[in-house]
Design a protein around this motif. Structure first.
Motif, mmCIF file in Angstrom:
data_model
loop_
_atom_site.group_PDB
_atom_site.id
_atom_site.type_symbol
_atom_site.label_atom_id
_atom_site.label_comp_id
_atom_site.label_asym_id
_atom_site.label_seq_id
_atom_site.Cartn_x
_atom_site.Cartn_y
_atom_site.Cartn_z
ATOM 1 N N LYS A 1 0.827 -1.213 0.000
ATOM 2 C CA LYS A 1 0.000 0.000 0.000
ATOM 3 C C LYS A 1 0.857 1.258 0.000
ATOM 4 N N PRO B 1 -7.017 -7.876 20.473
ATOM 5 C CA PRO B 1 -5.998 -6.839 20.341
ATOM 6 C C PRO B 1 -4.580 -7.349 20.590
ATOM 7 N N GLN C 1 -10.731 -1.967 -1.363
ATOM 8 C CA GLN C 1 -10.162 -1.028 -0.396
ATOM 9 C C GLN C 1 -8.984 -1.621 0.379
ATOM 10 N N TRP D 1 -5.906 -12.281 13.738
ATOM 11 C CA TRP D 1 -5.979 -11.781 15.111
ATOM 12 C C TRP D 1 -7.173 -12.400 15.834
ATOM 13 N N PHE D 2 -6.971 -12.760 17.091
ATOM 14 C CA PHE D 2 -8.074 -13.232 17.913
ATOM 15 C C PHE D 2 -8.530 -12.126 18.850
ATOM 16 N N THR E 1 -7.228 -6.720 6.588
ATOM 17 C CA THR E 1 -7.356 -5.610 7.531
ATOM 18 C C THR E 1 -6.551 -5.944 8.777
ATOM 19 N N PRO E 2 -5.610 -5.075 9.135
ATOM 20 C CA PRO E 2 -4.887 -5.316 10.380
ATOM 21 C C PRO E 2 -5.886 -5.366 11.522
ATOM 22 N N GLY E 3 -5.694 -6.299 12.409
ATOM 23 C CA GLY E 3 -6.641 -6.438 13.507
ATOM 24 C C GLY E 3 -7.621 -7.573 13.238
ATOM 25 N N ALA E 4 -7.883 -7.843 11.968
ATOM 26 C CA ALA E 4 -8.736 -8.979 11.608
ATOM 27 C C ALA E 4 -7.824 -10.052 11.026
ATOM 28 N N PHE F 1 -3.494 -4.695 -2.241
ATOM 29 C CA PHE F 1 -2.482 -3.868 -2.886
ATOM 30 C C PHE F 1 -1.403 -4.754 -3.508
#
Lengths: 184, 667
Positions: free
Chosen positions: B172, B297, B201, B294-295, B242-245, B204
């Motif tokens: 990105k 945070p 969205q 990610w499970f 998506t970071p976090g997912a 990349f």
């Protein structure tokens, strides 16, 4: 060659002294934290808190800052600005019981180990949570920043806004990347 | 040529002086008054996360940022590593480097682990790195993390004296078109074309092609050697999610290079040592995939797999190698205080060697397996104040069996501006492919009155050769006295055991008309090293950055039980002191002037004198997206040597004064 070297150093010294006289002072472009801090202000301007949150127009809008990172420092720049007529004030918070009275909570990157606990503390409160921690919105935070090609972008978690009872203008949502919560 | 260079320098200085004296342009920071749309359109200066990464780590870490690479005007990864205190970089010839941390340098220095985006790039053949194949697209490097001292717990074997972790940019961050081209007297010509695009969205990709040609170096007398090289490479990187997912990365590259070498070796029985020129073809491909989910945070799982193939022709020792690697990692928190990372990996590497009389392998094919597991717990003893990290790596290899590499580290935040860390760790350097079984005919000593028959010296590998071991004690202090003045000091005391020696096996025996003296590898040396590494940054004005790196290293080896006369030579192969001072000025809106002075102490064992060099860069950004720069390197001397190769001796190529121009265009 020795001559060249000496001339060279003389030239460098000349350049240095010119600088020391303060005749060059380029303004640098805005930094990433400055832009993020300004976006926090804009988000506050386009957010509607539940009725009764502000007793009157003069009630300050409290931006609580949790921990430390470059954005938390840059937030100093929005102090005294207004959002929806309310003067913006900053407050440093360190524990969940200090959350009372916060309208916006900025969670700094120094707190990334404690994000889970912070999100639990924020749950159900009418607080707009914002962070520069990657994935913050996906874990249940309201807004998190990222960058694309040197420009600041942000993620919004609509479910988190709903739980908090906040309404964010569709104008803002159009500019955001909407994320769904990763964990139930 | 000299006149031309002189003129070029004068032009550079005239321009710099002019801009230094120019009136400042004052544009206020009206960020706070901007609308959301305007803010999202602003091109921001990305603030390096160096300070954060640094202040958090209980280890001697240095992060070279993309901006450091750009402003240092370097064109290769090893040259970028010269910025780092505690790292020794010496160019052997135009295409070979000796790079290490905290001593024990050599073209095949074997106590350093080098990774590119999580892929190990040292060859198990020598446990060293062929730096010529790491000719990455520098514009795509996000940062280079350099850890001095053992990093074995998380990274594994060979991370004895340091880890170099090269990370390329997320796709990105490389959107649009980039063309980077230029050339000069040593950097003959280079061209990189890269294009990045996006789907939806959060998907990349980028793809690139790079080609370069570099001139040969010169010998002591200034005569051109035989070490020019050229190459081409092309690759891609895709990132999504998506970071976090969950996120994923898929990347790969292929390359081919022609690399010249002038080598001195014993090529046939009964013949004297021969010096010969050869142009080797070096080719390779790799592909890597990584998926992270990610499970929560502070809880995630990463799986990474890669395939890597390198093919290097050489008259002395050709190598085709394939590696398959799988790594798993899981991170989670317990009770909000323990952050636990654990995982494991498996690597299979298969080679086919093309050996020679000079380097004889009993078998030309070999498959090796490596299994590893690690666990690390980071405990917050006092919230945001005191953090303890303990962990260990357990590794099983085909040469020495199971190796255990634990460490314990503590970080104490005195105040947000002052931090202290300390660490004790153990690391091992496992045998390379050569050490257990090769016969390397290193030299033939000519007849002398005392010894009328020539003596051939053969190094014999043995499966008894054991791992080299290190116990390291480290202490560090970091401070940001003001946001403009920072310092990072690391002190170390390393205790080495079972270091490699070569022991004479019996007396010389006749063979092919010469006497052969066999030397068998053994582990009969001990040693200590200690030193200090300082990195300090000062920003006297918003447009002026100064960075100082100072390194002091002492190595003391003891080979009392060994008959190896050369064992202790490594003491004199590390400079006692090294200094690097870099100054970066922003002159006006679109001019940049960078100055970099380096001093490196002598290497008495190699006959290398101390040297001081100066690099200079002038950058101009006339319009957004366009950058023109002129870089002068090693300006103080016409040429100087930095190293002398020992094993597999190639001729020395001295580092020459050089100038190149580069144009980078982005849109």
């Amino acid at each position: 060659m020795a001559l060249t070297r000496r001339r060279f150093l003389l030239g460098v010294a000349g350049g240095l002294s010119a600088l020391a006289r303060g005749r060059a002072g380029p303004s640098s472009p805005p930094t990433d934290p400055e832009v993020k801090a300004a976006i926090v202000l804009n988000l506050a301007r386009f957010t509607e808190w539940p009725p009764g949150t502000f007793s009157d127009a003069g009630t300050p809008l409290v931006v609580c800052v949790w921990g430390e990172d470059p954005v938390s420092h840059a937030l100093g720049g929005i102090r005294g600005e207004t959002a929806g007529g309310h003067p913006v004030v900053l407050r440093a918070v360190a524990s969940p019981d200090r959350l009372q009275g916060c309208h916006v909570a900025y969670v700094a990157r120094s707190e990334r180990r404690h994000v889970a606990g912070i999100l639990t503390a924020l749950r159900g409160r009418p607080v707009l949570s914002v962070s520069d921690i990657e994935g913050f919105a996906a874990w249940g935070g309201a807004v998190s920043f990222w960058t694309l090609g040197g420009r600041v972008r942000f993620d919004v978690n609509p479910a988190a806004l709903r739980h908090a009872g906040l309404k964010v203008s569709s104008k803002v949502l159009r500019l955001a990347r909407l994320v769904e919560e990763a964990a139930p | 040529m000299g006149g031309q260079r002189k003129r070029a320098l004068w032009a550079v200085l005239a321009v710099a002086g002019f801009w230094a004296a120019a009136e400042p342009v004052d544009a206020g920071r009206e960020v706070v008054g901007m609308s959301l749309e305007e803010l999202m359109g602003v091109q921001v200066t990305t603030v390096s996360r160096r300070a954060e990464a640094l202040s958090d780590a209980p280890a001697a870490v240095y992060v070279i940022t993309a901006e450091d690479i750009r402003r240092a005007g370097v064109t290769t990864v090893p040259d970028a590593l010269r910025l780092v205190p505690g790292v020794q970089v010496a160019r052997v010839d135009a295409n070979k480097w000796a790079v290490t941390a905290r001593g024990f340098n050599g073209r095949f220095s074997n106590k350093l682990l080098v990774l590119v985006d999580g892929r190990t790039v040292y060859t198990p053949l020598f446990s060293g790195v062929h730096w010529d194949t790491q000719d990455l697209v520098l514009e795509d490097i996000d940062r280079i993390e350099v850890i001095r001292g053992p990093g074995a717990t998380l990274w594994g074997a060979n991370a004895v004296n340091g880890v170099i972790n090269i990370l390329t940019r997320h796709a990105k961050d490389t959107q649009g078109l980039l063309v980077s081209m230029g050339g000069g007297d040593e950097e003959r010509g280079f061209l990189t074309v890269r294009y990045g695009t996006a789907w939806g969205q959060d998907r990349f990709a980028r793809a690139w092609v790079r080609a370069f040609g570099r001139d040969a170096a010169v010998d002591r007398a200034g005569k051109t050697g035989y070490d020019a090289w050229q190459g081409v490479r092309s690759g891609w990187r895709m990132d999504g999610g998506t970071p976090g997912a969950s996120t994923w990365t898929f990347q790969g590259e292929g390359y081919a290079e022609h690399v010249q070498s002038r080598t001195r070796a014993l090529l046939a029985p009964g013949e004297p040592m021969a010096t010969f020129d050869e142009e080797d073809l070096v080719r390779g491909v790799y592909a890597l995939g990584r998926w992270r989910t990610w499970f929560g945070p502070a809880s995630d799982f990463t799986v990474q797999a890669y395939y890597d193939r390198t093919d290097r022709s050489s008259r002395v020792l050709g190598e085709v190698r394939e590696a398959w690697d799988l790594d798993l990692q899981h991170r989670f928190t317990v009770a909000g205080r323990h952050e636990i990372v654990w995982g494991g990996g498996a690597r299979l590497t298969r080679d086919r060697l093309d050996d020679s009389f000079a380097a004889e392998a009993p078998r030309n094919r070999r498959t090796d397996r490596l299994w590893s597991g690690f666990v690390q717990d980071e405990v917050e003893l006092v919230r945001n104040r005191l953090r303890l990290t303990v962990g260990t790596k357990v590794e099983r290899n085909d040469y020495t069996g199971t190796e255990i590499q634990p460490n314990a580290r503590i970080l104490w935040v005195l105040t947000p501006r002052h931090r202290i860390w300390a660490a004790v760790s153990r690391a091992v350097r496992t045998p390379s492919r050569v050490e257990p079984e090769f016969r390397v005919r290193t030299a033939i000593l000519p007849p002398s009155p005392a010894q009328p028959i020539p003596v051939e010296v053969d190094l014999l590998g043995t499966s008894n050769f054991d791992s080299e071991k290190l116990t390291a004690y480290e202490l560090g202090y970091r401070t940001a006295l003001t946001p403009e003045l920072t310092a990072d000091l690391a002190l170390f005391y390393h205790v080495y055991r079972d270091l490699r020696t070569m022991e004479p096996a019996g007396s010389p025996s006749p063979s092919n008309g010469v006497l052969v003296q066999e030397m068998i590898l053994d582990n009969r040396m001990r040693g200590i090293s200690y030193g200090a590494e300082l990195d300090s940054g000062w920003r006297p004005a918003p447009w002026w950055n100064l960075r100082l790196a100072y390194t002091w290293t002492v190595l003391r080896l003891t080979a009392d039980e060994s008959l190896d006369p050369t064992a202790e030579a490594a003491e004199g192969e590390v400079p006692r002191s090294q200094v690097s001072l870099r100054s970066s000025w922003d002159l006006g809106e679109d001019w940049e002037l960078d100055l970099w002075v380096r001093h490196t102490g002598s290497l008495p064992s190699l006959g290398v004198d101390p040297y001081t060099t100066l690099d200079l860069r002038v950058g101009w950004r006339p319009v957004p997206g366009l950058e023109v720069s002129v870089v002068g390197q090693n300006l103080l001397e016409s040429h100087h040597p930095e190293f002398t190769p020992s094993i597999l001796s190639t001729t020395v190529g001295e580092v020459e004064r050089s100038v190149f121009a580069r144009v980078i265009w982005r849109r």
